[in-house]
Write a protein that holds these residues in place. Structure first.
Motif, PDB file in Angstrom:
ATOM      1  N   THR A  78     -69.117  13.159  14.817  1.00  0.00           N
ATOM      2  CA  THR A  78     -67.819  13.828  14.782  1.00  0.00           C
ATOM      3  C   THR A  78     -67.861  14.941  13.750  1.00  0.00           C
ATOM      4  O   THR A  78     -68.266  14.715  12.607  1.00  0.00           O
ATOM      5  N   VAL A  79     -67.478  16.153  14.178  1.00  0.00           N
ATOM      6  CA  VAL A  79     -67.494  17.302  13.280  1.00  0.00           C
ATOM      7  C   VAL A  79     -66.140  18.003  13.316  1.00  0.00           C
ATOM      8  O   VAL A  79     -65.376  17.862  14.263  1.00  0.00           O
ATOM      9  N   THR A  80     -65.861  18.739  12.272  1.00  0.00           N
ATOM     10  CA  THR A  80     -64.694  19.615  12.241  1.00  0.00           C
ATOM     11  C   THR A  80     -65.204  21.031  12.402  1.00  0.00           C
ATOM     12  O   THR A  80     -65.985  21.514  11.575  1.00  0.00           O
ATOM     13  N   ASP A  81     -64.808  21.704  13.484  1.00  0.00           N
ATOM     14  CA  ASP A  81     -65.368  23.019  13.757  1.00  0.00           C
ATOM     15  C   ASP A  81     -64.674  24.104  12.936  1.00  0.00           C
ATOM     16  O   ASP A  81     -63.779  23.818  12.119  1.00  0.00           O
ATOM     17  N   SER A  82     -65.060  25.364  13.150  1.00  0.00           N
ATOM     18  CA  SER A  82     -64.560  26.465  12.318  1.00  0.00           C
ATOM     19  C   SER A  82     -63.081  26.751  12.541  1.00  0.00           C
ATOM     20  O   SER A  82     -62.456  27.442  11.730  1.00  0.00           O
ATOM     21  N   GLU A  83     -62.522  26.231  13.618  1.00  0.00           N
ATOM     22  CA  GLU A  83     -61.099  26.395  13.879  1.00  0.00           C
ATOM     23  C   GLU A  83     -60.282  25.197  13.431  1.00  0.00           C
ATOM     24  O   GLU A  83     -59.084  25.114  13.699  1.00  0.00           O
ATOM     25  N   GLY A  84     -60.961  24.243  12.755  1.00  0.00           N
ATOM     26  CA  GLY A  84     -60.261  23.083  12.221  1.00  0.00           C
ATOM     27  C   GLY A  84     -60.076  21.949  13.202  1.00  0.00           C
ATOM     28  O   GLY A  84     -59.391  20.970  12.894  1.00  0.00           O
ATOM     29  N   ARG A  85     -60.683  22.045  14.386  1.00  0.00           N
ATOM     30  CA  ARG A  85     -60.575  20.979  15.375  1.00  0.00           C
ATOM     31  C   ARG A  85     -61.590  19.879  15.096  1.00  0.00           C
ATOM     32  O   ARG A  85     -62.741  20.152  14.754  1.00  0.00           O
ATOM     33  N   THR A  86     -61.175  18.650  15.269  1.00  0.00           N
ATOM     34  CA  THR A  86     -62.087  17.517  15.169  1.00  0.00           C
ATOM     35  C   THR A  86     -62.682  17.264  16.542  1.00  0.00           C
ATOM     36  O   THR A  86     -61.954  17.065  17.519  1.00  0.00           O
ATOM     37  N   VAL A  87     -63.996  17.301  16.620  1.00  0.00           N
ATOM     38  CA  VAL A  87     -64.684  17.182  17.906  1.00  0.00           C
ATOM     39  C   VAL A  87     -65.711  16.060  17.829  1.00  0.00           C
ATOM     40  O   VAL A  87     -66.501  16.008  16.884  1.00  0.00           O
ATOM     41  N   GLU A  88     -65.700  15.197  18.827  1.00  0.00           N
ATOM     42  CA  GLU A  88     -66.719  14.144  18.911  1.00  0.00           C
ATOM     43  C   GLU A  88     -67.736  14.519  19.977  1.00  0.00           C
ATOM     44  O   GLU A  88     -67.377  14.841  21.108  1.00  0.00           O
TER      45      GLU A  88
ATOM     46  N   VAL B 103     -67.496  22.945  20.462  1.00  0.00           N
ATOM     47  CA  VAL B 103     -67.544  23.163  19.017  1.00  0.00           C
ATOM     48  C   VAL B 103     -67.574  24.668  18.761  1.00  0.00           C
ATOM     49  O   VAL B 103     -68.477  25.365  19.233  1.00  0.00           O
ATOM     50  N   VAL B 104     -66.574  25.168  18.046  1.00  0.00           N
ATOM     51  CA  VAL B 104     -66.510  26.590  17.710  1.00  0.00           C
ATOM     52  C   VAL B 104     -67.199  26.794  16.361  1.00  0.00           C
ATOM     53  O   VAL B 104     -66.734  26.296  15.333  1.00  0.00           O
ATOM     54  N   ILE B 105     -68.316  27.498  16.398  1.00  0.00           N
ATOM     55  CA  ILE B 105     -69.129  27.749  15.213  1.00  0.00           C
ATOM     56  C   ILE B 105     -68.571  28.965  14.465  1.00  0.00           C
ATOM     57  O   ILE B 105     -67.979  29.861  15.055  1.00  0.00           O
ATOM     58  N   SER B 106     -68.765  29.008  13.158  1.00  0.00           N
ATOM     59  CA  SER B 106     -68.333  30.164  12.376  1.00  0.00           C
ATOM     60  C   SER B 106     -68.959  31.447  12.919  1.00  0.00           C
ATOM     61  O   SER B 106     -70.126  31.471  13.308  1.00  0.00           O
ATOM     62  N   SER B 107     -68.166  32.530  12.940  1.00  0.00           N
ATOM     63  CA  SER B 107     -68.631  33.813  13.474  1.00  0.00           C
ATOM     64  C   SER B 107     -69.149  34.754  12.388  1.00  0.00           C
ATOM     65  O   SER B 107     -69.491  35.898  12.686  1.00  0.00           O
ATOM     66  N   ASP B 108     -69.202  34.318  11.151  1.00  0.00           N
ATOM     67  CA  ASP B 108     -69.642  35.167  10.042  1.00  0.00           C
ATOM     68  C   ASP B 108     -71.159  35.294  10.093  1.00  0.00           C
ATOM     69  O   ASP B 108     -71.886  34.353   9.788  1.00  0.00           O
ATOM     70  N   ARG B 109     -71.654  36.466  10.503  1.00  0.00           N
ATOM     71  CA  ARG B 109     -73.092  36.679  10.670  1.00  0.00           C
ATOM     72  C   ARG B 109     -73.612  37.652   9.626  1.00  0.00           C
ATOM     73  O   ARG B 109     -73.333  38.844   9.665  1.00  0.00           O
ATOM     74  N   ARG B 110     -74.378  37.123   8.690  1.00  0.00           N
ATOM     75  CA  ARG B 110     -75.035  37.904   7.648  1.00  0.00           C
ATOM     76  C   ARG B 110     -76.325  37.191   7.280  1.00  0.00           C
ATOM     77  O   ARG B 110     -76.511  36.017   7.614  1.00  0.00           O
ATOM     78  N   LEU B 111     -77.183  37.882   6.574  1.00  0.00           N
ATOM     79  CA  LEU B 111     -78.412  37.233   6.128  1.00  0.00           C
ATOM     80  C   LEU B 111     -78.108  36.007   5.277  1.00  0.00           C
ATOM     81  O   LEU B 111     -78.777  34.980   5.390  1.00  0.00           O
ATOM     82  N   ASP B 112     -77.079  36.108   4.427  1.00  0.00           N
ATOM     83  CA  ASP B 112     -76.814  35.013   3.501  1.00  0.00           C
ATOM     84  C   ASP B 112     -75.928  33.916   4.088  1.00  0.00           C
ATOM     85  O   ASP B 112     -75.517  33.015   3.367  1.00  0.00           O
ATOM     86  N   THR B 113     -75.627  33.974   5.386  1.00  0.00           N
ATOM     87  CA  THR B 113     -74.882  32.880   6.009  1.00  0.00           C
ATOM     88  C   THR B 113     -75.728  32.131   7.042  1.00  0.00           C
ATOM     89  O   THR B 113     -75.227  31.252   7.736  1.00  0.00           O
ATOM     90  N   THR B 114     -77.012  32.479   7.133  1.00  0.00           N
ATOM     91  CA  THR B 114     -77.875  31.848   8.126  1.00  0.00           C
ATOM     92  C   THR B 114     -77.997  30.346   7.915  1.00  0.00           C
ATOM     93  O   THR B 114     -77.969  29.561   8.867  1.00  0.00           O
ATOM     94  N   ASP B 115     -78.135  29.927   6.667  1.00  0.00           N
ATOM     95  CA  ASP B 115     -78.265  28.495   6.391  1.00  0.00           C
ATOM     96  C   ASP B 115     -77.020  27.728   6.856  1.00  0.00           C
ATOM     97  O   ASP B 115     -77.129  26.627   7.419  1.00  0.00           O
ATOM     98  N   GLU B 116     -75.835  28.307   6.612  1.00  0.00           N
ATOM     99  CA  GLU B 116     -74.599  27.650   7.034  1.00  0.00           C
ATOM    100  C   GLU B 116     -74.520  27.562   8.557  1.00  0.00           C
ATOM    101  O   GLU B 116     -74.066  26.555   9.115  1.00  0.00           O
ATOM    102  N   LEU B 117     -74.977  28.608   9.241  1.00  0.00           N
ATOM    103  CA  LEU B 117     -74.999  28.600  10.696  1.00  0.00           C
ATOM    104  C   LEU B 117     -75.862  27.461  11.222  1.00  0.00           C
ATOM    105  O   LEU B 117     -75.447  26.693  12.110  1.00  0.00           O
TER     106      LEU B 117
END
Length: 387
Positions: A84-94, A184-198
């Motif tokens: 179960t995860v909480t996606d980037s829009e705050g939804r709880t998804v199983e 699951v809606v993943i974060s849309s912030d795309r930069r070199l320093d956000t790759t690990d979070e992706l």
């Protein structure tokens, strides 16, 4: 660091990549392999024929990747489900089943990450920007660069969809949720320093956090090594470094944007040792270009998407359509670096490869293929960005 709202970045990228959707939607992979079209891409930068003065180079060059393949991580640990995860829009998804994965976004980054996690065999479809090796036969589920086709998706019967706000509309996503599909809606912030979070978000949603950790370690190592290789050829004096500006155009739609601070393009320029001239003039985010800003920035090098350059008939057409470019050093030297639309801002498993490719085009332009005589591909008109 200040960040633009992800929805703003996503909206502009959706418009930006829509123009390349027409050719990509056919499902055809690039005509030639990376090894054939970019033979020196795997040669260490220091072993190439480096220019003496990076600010005085004339003509265009194309940045190309050393390989179109995505190497899976060396970890075959089984997915731990359900999760179960909480996606980037705050939804709880199983998520209880990852046997049929559908990764879709505007740049193909989510799909490349799924393949890098070693789950490519479970992918059942693709977006029009996902064109790396191994995806050629997957059905395309986007009508254009960022429009979901609900019928096509339902026919694939995915057990989980990974997406973000660069692709929509949101009503289709809700329709798919109502059909019982885990989204699951993943974060849309795309930069070199956000790759690990992706990677962390995607690995968590697929129940493979250990694979995610292994992939992050590999990507960080690759990025550090690439940065170190580039650092060896960057001029020591800041005044000798290339003054660079990311320019996005769609000639047939009369769209001309400059990408500035916190747009993602600035992180590319910093990574290759260039001077981000947009930051110097206080240009933030992604905004319509003005002649005054362009002249004030005084770029030596313009960085562009390949289809964008082709949409204005190459470098000559670019200068003709935007006369202010002729008043800059880049215009005087006809100096443009272009790169495939779906690759240049696709931060993810290929981040290190992308900056290495741009560095080759910048410091050893003879190693790439020349551009500037592009034909007009008649890109499609941009439509409303996804939400």
């Amino acid at each position: 660091m200040r960040r633009l709202p992800a929805v703003l970045v996503s909206a502009v990228l959706a418009v930006a990549l829509a123009g390349c959707a027409g050719s990509a939607a056919t499902g055809s992979p690039p005509a030639a392999s990376a090894e054939e079209s970019c033979p020196q891409a795997s040669v260490p930068l220091s072993d190439l024929d480096l220019v003496d003065d990076v600010r005085a180079v004339t003509g265009g060059s194309t940045a190309c990747l050393s390989s179109q393949a995505i190497d899976p991580v060396d970890d075959d640990s089984a997915p731990q489900l359900p999760v179960t995860v909480t996606d980037s829009e705050g939804r709880t998804v199983e998520i209880s089943d990852v046997d049929r994965i559908l990764p879709i976004d505007i740049s193909g980054t989510i799909a490349s990450t799924v393949f890098a996690l070693g789950l490519g065999d479970q992918v059942v479809g693709r977006d029009s920007s996902t064109r790396f090796a191994g995806t050629e036969d997957l059905p395309v589920v986007t009508k254009t660069g960022h429009t979901l086709n609900a019928e096509a998706i339902l026919e694939l019967a995915p057990t989980v969809i990974l997406t973000d706000t660069t692709i929509g509309p949101k009503e289709i996503r809700q329709q798919l949720r109502d059909a019982g599909i885990a989204i699951v809606v993943i974060s849309s912030d795309r930069r070199l320093d956000t790759t690990d979070e992706l990677v962390t978000e995607i690995a968590a949603a697929l129940g493979v956090p250990r694979r995610g950790a292994a992939l992050i370690e590999r990507l960080d190592t690759d990025l550090e090594a690439t940065r170190a290789e580039i650092a060896e050829v960057v001029p020591a004096d800041v005044d000798d470094r290339a003054r660079m500006l990311f320019l996005y155009v769609r000639g047939n739609a009369n769209i001309y944007y400059m990408f500035g601070e916190d747009s993602g393009a600035d992180s590319l320029i910093d990574a290759v040792g260039g001077v981000d001239v947009a930051a110097e003039i206080g240009w933030e985010g992604m905004k319509p270009m003005t002649a005054e800003a362009l002249v004030a920035a005084k770029p030596d090098v313009l960085v562009m998407m390949t289809d964008g350059l082709e949409s204005v008939d190459g470098i000559d057409g670019l200068i003709e359509r935007i006369p202010a470019i002729a008043e800059t050093p880049a215009g005087a030297h006809r100096r443009v670096i272009d790169m495939e639309d779906s690759e240049i801002l696709s931060f993810g498993p290929r981040s290190a490869d992308v900056i290495a490719a741009i560095a080759r085009a910048l410091y050893a332009p003879a190693s790439g293929s020349a551009s500037g005589s592009a034909s007009d591909p008649a890109p499609s008109e941009p439509s409303e960005p996804a939400t």
